[in-house]
Motif scaffolding. Structure first.
Motif, PDB file in Angstrom:
ATOM      1  N   ASN A 114     -27.015  23.493 -24.383  1.00 28.20           N
ATOM      2  CA  ASN A 114     -28.187  24.345 -24.607  1.00 28.20           C
ATOM      3  C   ASN A 114     -28.805  24.898 -23.324  1.00 28.20           C
ATOM      4  OD1 ASN A 114     -27.988  23.890 -27.389  1.00 28.20           O
ATOM      5  ND2 ASN A 114     -29.199  22.034 -27.254  1.00 28.20           N
ATOM      6  N   THR A 115     -28.197  24.641 -22.189  1.00 32.09           N
ATOM      7  CA  THR A 115     -28.768  25.083 -20.921  1.00 32.09           C
ATOM      8  C   THR A 115     -28.752  26.605 -20.819  1.00 32.09           C
ATOM      9  OG1 THR A 115     -28.123  23.071 -19.802  1.00 32.09           O
ATOM     10  CG2 THR A 115     -28.571  24.960 -18.412  1.00 32.09           C
ATOM     11  N   LYS A 116     -29.888  27.148 -20.536  1.00 34.25           N
ATOM     12  CA  LYS A 116     -30.059  28.582 -20.270  1.00 34.25           C
ATOM     13  C   LYS A 116     -31.018  28.705 -19.094  1.00 34.25           C
ATOM     14  CE  LYS A 116     -28.002  30.534 -23.900  1.00 34.25           C
ATOM     15  NZ  LYS A 116     -26.709  31.135 -23.690  1.00 34.25           N
ATOM     16  N   MET A 117     -30.847  29.748 -18.333  1.00 35.17           N
ATOM     17  CA  MET A 117     -31.768  30.015 -17.237  1.00 35.17           C
ATOM     18  C   MET A 117     -33.087  30.476 -17.851  1.00 35.17           C
ATOM     19  SD  MET A 117     -30.997  32.289 -13.903  1.00 35.17           S
ATOM     20  CE  MET A 117     -32.097  32.295 -12.520  1.00 35.17           C
ATOM     21  N   LYS A 118     -34.185  29.872 -17.415  1.00 30.01           N
ATOM     22  CA  LYS A 118     -35.501  30.182 -17.982  1.00 30.01           C
ATOM     23  C   LYS A 118     -36.062  31.457 -17.359  1.00 30.01           C
ATOM     24  CE  LYS A 118     -36.505  25.291 -18.629  1.00 30.01           C
ATOM     25  NZ  LYS A 118     -37.303  24.152 -18.186  1.00 30.01           N
ATOM     26  N   PRO A 119     -36.898  32.188 -18.125  1.00 31.97           N
ATOM     27  CA  PRO A 119     -37.524  33.386 -17.541  1.00 31.97           C
ATOM     28  C   PRO A 119     -38.354  33.014 -16.311  1.00 31.97           C
ATOM     29  CG  PRO A 119     -37.910  33.284 -19.919  1.00 31.97           C
ATOM     30  CD  PRO A 119     -37.280  31.987 -19.510  1.00 31.97           C
ATOM     31  N   GLY A 120     -38.174  33.756 -15.237  1.00 29.73           N
ATOM     32  CA  GLY A 120     -38.913  33.500 -14.005  1.00 29.73           C
ATOM     33  C   GLY A 120     -38.320  32.396 -13.145  1.00 29.73           C
ATOM     34  N   GLU A 121     -37.290  31.741 -13.623  1.00 31.58           N
ATOM     35  CA  GLU A 121     -36.656  30.660 -12.863  1.00 31.58           C
ATOM     36  C   GLU A 121     -35.729  31.262 -11.803  1.00 31.58           C
ATOM     37  OE1 GLU A 121     -34.685  26.403 -14.069  1.00 31.58           O
ATOM     38  OE2 GLU A 121     -33.934  28.144 -15.149  1.00 31.58           O
ATOM     39  N   THR A 122     -35.821  30.740 -10.591  1.00 34.81           N
ATOM     40  CA  THR A 122     -34.928  31.214  -9.538  1.00 34.81           C
ATOM     41  C   THR A 122     -33.556  30.590  -9.723  1.00 34.81           C
ATOM     42  OG1 THR A 122     -35.401  29.429  -7.984  1.00 34.81           O
ATOM     43  CG2 THR A 122     -36.862  31.377  -7.903  1.00 34.81           C
ATOM     44  N   LEU A 123     -32.560  31.166  -9.077  1.00 35.35           N
ATOM     45  CA  LEU A 123     -31.211  30.626  -9.160  1.00 35.35           C
ATOM     46  C   LEU A 123     -31.163  29.221  -8.545  1.00 35.35           C
ATOM     47  CD1 LEU A 123     -28.431  31.221 -10.201  1.00 35.35           C
ATOM     48  CD2 LEU A 123     -27.876  32.302  -8.031  1.00 35.35           C
ATOM     49  N   VAL A 153     -22.235  28.227 -16.623  1.00 33.77           N
ATOM     50  CA  VAL A 153     -23.233  28.864 -15.753  1.00 33.77           C
ATOM     51  C   VAL A 153     -23.305  30.354 -16.054  1.00 33.77           C
ATOM     52  CG1 VAL A 153     -23.762  29.490 -13.361  1.00 33.77           C
ATOM     53  CG2 VAL A 153     -23.128  27.135 -13.921  1.00 33.77           C
ATOM     54  N   MET A 154     -22.146  30.990 -16.194  1.00 30.20           N
ATOM     55  CA  MET A 154     -22.127  32.436 -16.482  1.00 30.20           C
ATOM     56  C   MET A 154     -22.850  32.743 -17.794  1.00 30.20           C
ATOM     57  SD  MET A 154     -20.346  33.897 -14.003  1.00 30.20           S
ATOM     58  CE  MET A 154     -19.464  35.303 -14.543  1.00 30.20           C
ATOM     59  N   ARG A 155     -22.607  31.907 -18.803  1.00 27.31           N
ATOM     60  CA  ARG A 155     -23.260  32.116 -20.120  1.00 27.31           C
ATOM     61  C   ARG A 155     -24.743  31.778 -20.088  1.00 27.31           C
ATOM     62  NH1 ARG A 155     -18.601  28.999 -22.373  1.00 27.31           N
ATOM     63  NH2 ARG A 155     -16.965  30.549 -22.649  1.00 27.31           N
ATOM     64  N   ALA A 156     -25.140  30.943 -19.147  1.00 20.01           N
ATOM     65  CA  ALA A 156     -26.534  30.500 -19.072  1.00 20.01           C
ATOM     66  C   ALA A 156     -27.429  31.522 -18.385  1.00 20.01           C
ATOM     67  CB  ALA A 156     -26.619  29.162 -18.340  1.00 20.01           C
ATOM     68  N   LEU A 157     -26.832  32.469 -17.667  1.00 21.01           N
ATOM     69  CA  LEU A 157     -27.626  33.470 -16.947  1.00 21.01           C
ATOM     70  C   LEU A 157     -28.223  34.475 -17.927  1.00 21.01           C
ATOM     71  CD1 LEU A 157     -25.206  34.089 -13.931  1.00 21.01           C
ATOM     72  CD2 LEU A 157     -27.283  32.694 -13.965  1.00 21.01           C
ATOM     73  N   PRO A 158     -29.397  35.015 -17.612  1.00 19.79           N
ATOM     74  CA  PRO A 158     -30.022  35.997 -18.508  1.00 19.79           C
ATOM     75  C   PRO A 158     -29.238  37.317 -18.528  1.00 19.79           C
ATOM     76  CG  PRO A 158     -31.354  35.665 -16.523  1.00 19.79           C
ATOM     77  CD  PRO A 158     -30.219  34.713 -16.459  1.00 19.79           C
ATOM     78  N   ARG A 159     -29.507  38.148 -19.528  1.00 14.31           N
ATOM     79  CA  ARG A 159     -28.776  39.413 -19.719  1.00 14.31           C
ATOM     80  C   ARG A 159     -28.847  40.312 -18.491  1.00 14.31           C
ATOM     81  NH1 ARG A 159     -26.133  40.498 -23.985  1.00 14.31           N
ATOM     82  NH2 ARG A 159     -26.673  39.733 -26.039  1.00 14.31           N
ATOM     83  N   GLU A 160     -29.987  40.329 -17.794  1.00 13.83           N
ATOM     84  CA  GLU A 160     -30.106  41.210 -16.644  1.00 13.83           C
ATOM     85  C   GLU A 160     -29.146  40.860 -15.512  1.00 13.83           C
ATOM     86  OE1 GLU A 160     -33.813  38.495 -16.709  1.00 13.83           O
ATOM     87  OE2 GLU A 160     -32.891  39.869 -18.119  1.00 13.83           O
ATOM     88  N   TRP A 161     -28.509  39.710 -15.621  1.00 11.45           N
ATOM     89  CA  TRP A 161     -27.513  39.308 -14.626  1.00 11.45           C
ATOM     90  C   TRP A 161     -26.107  39.783 -15.034  1.00 11.45           C
ATOM     91  CZ3 TRP A 161     -28.027  35.703 -10.319  1.00 11.45           C
ATOM     92  CH2 TRP A 161     -29.355  35.396 -10.023  1.00 11.45           C
ATOM     93  N   ASP A 162     -25.959  40.344 -16.231  1.00  7.08           N
ATOM     94  CA  ASP A 162     -24.652  40.817 -16.680  1.00  7.08           C
ATOM     95  C   ASP A 162     -24.138  41.915 -15.749  1.00  7.08           C
ATOM     96  OD1 ASP A 162     -24.700  39.102 -18.803  1.00  7.08           O
ATOM     97  OD2 ASP A 162     -25.141  40.631 -20.324  1.00  7.08           O
ATOM     98  N   VAL A 163     -22.810  41.966 -15.639  1.00  6.63           N
ATOM     99  CA  VAL A 163     -22.172  42.983 -14.815  1.00  6.63           C
ATOM    100  C   VAL A 163     -22.303  44.321 -15.527  1.00  6.63           C
ATOM    101  CG1 VAL A 163     -19.999  43.754 -13.790  1.00  6.63           C
ATOM    102  CG2 VAL A 163     -20.554  41.317 -13.882  1.00  6.63           C
ATOM    103  N   LYS A 164     -22.758  45.334 -14.796  1.00  9.87           N
ATOM    104  CA  LYS A 164     -22.933  46.670 -15.371  1.00  9.87           C
ATOM    105  C   LYS A 164     -21.645  47.462 -15.144  1.00  9.87           C
ATOM    106  CE  LYS A 164     -27.475  46.172 -15.927  1.00  9.87           C
ATOM    107  NZ  LYS A 164     -27.762  44.979 -16.626  1.00  9.87           N
ATOM    108  N   PRO A 165     -21.126  48.162 -16.176  1.00 10.32           N
ATOM    109  CA  PRO A 165     -19.905  48.953 -16.014  1.00 10.32           C
ATOM    110  C   PRO A 165     -20.144  50.241 -15.236  1.00 10.32           C
ATOM    111  CG  PRO A 165     -20.597  48.978 -18.323  1.00 10.32           C
ATOM    112  CD  PRO A 165     -21.564  48.131 -17.553  1.00 10.32           C
TER     113      PRO A 165
END
Length: 165
Positions: A114-123, A153-165
């Protein structure tokens, strides 16, 4: 000298896991059917300096354990009379029985899943939190491959961290 210290360490661990050492000698008066001499306990008057050190290992081990415990934990083991009893009590208190261990593992796996990066949490904050979960899992004998951890870790990052095409 190092061999002597290694043997002493082995003897210390024996006292912790198996109990007080018995000081033995060969009973040459009685021979077993296999022809090997029978071992009997030595009388205190026959003890060598080495025998005395071995007999005292339980006290030394208890002292070492006592010095590492805080007051609360000491209160839980102070009625134990041997190092072996203390070790078994500490193991039970710290690790729990098999059912407790299984419950701890289940909870730790759920935390991992269930680990997800929290809003406002730094890396750095996320990494610290995630690393503590991994350490907990390893201590409970659950290992994930580097690939599984990287994917998590990749899945836990928020959407704004997704690679943009």
């Amino acid at each position: 000298m190092q061999a002597h210290l290694a043997a002493q360490d082995d003897d210390m661990w024996y006292v912790i896991t198996d109990g007080q050492m018995k000081i033995l000698k060969m009973n040459t008066a009685a021979i077993t059917t296999e022809g090997a001499p029978q071992m009997v306990e030595k009388h205190r008057s026959e003890w060598t300096d080495e025998d005395k050190k071995k007999e005292n290992l339980d006290n030394v081990a208890k002292y070492i354990i006592y010095k590492t415990l805080d007051k609360n934990m000491f209160a839980k083991i102070k009625t134990c009379t041997t190092t072996k009893e203390i070790w078994e009590k500490l193991t039970q208190l710290c690790e729990g029985n098999d059912h407790t261990k299984e419950n701890k593992l289940t909870v730790a796996i759920q935390k991992f899943d269930n680990t997800k990066m929290k809003p406002g949490e730094t890396l750095a904050e996320f990494n610290e939190r995630f690393s503590s979960i991994i350490i907990e899992l390893i201590s409970l004998r659950k290992d994930y491959s580097n690939r599984e951890i990287a994917l998590k870790v990749m899945r836990a990052l928020p959407r704004e961290w997704d690679v943009k095409p």
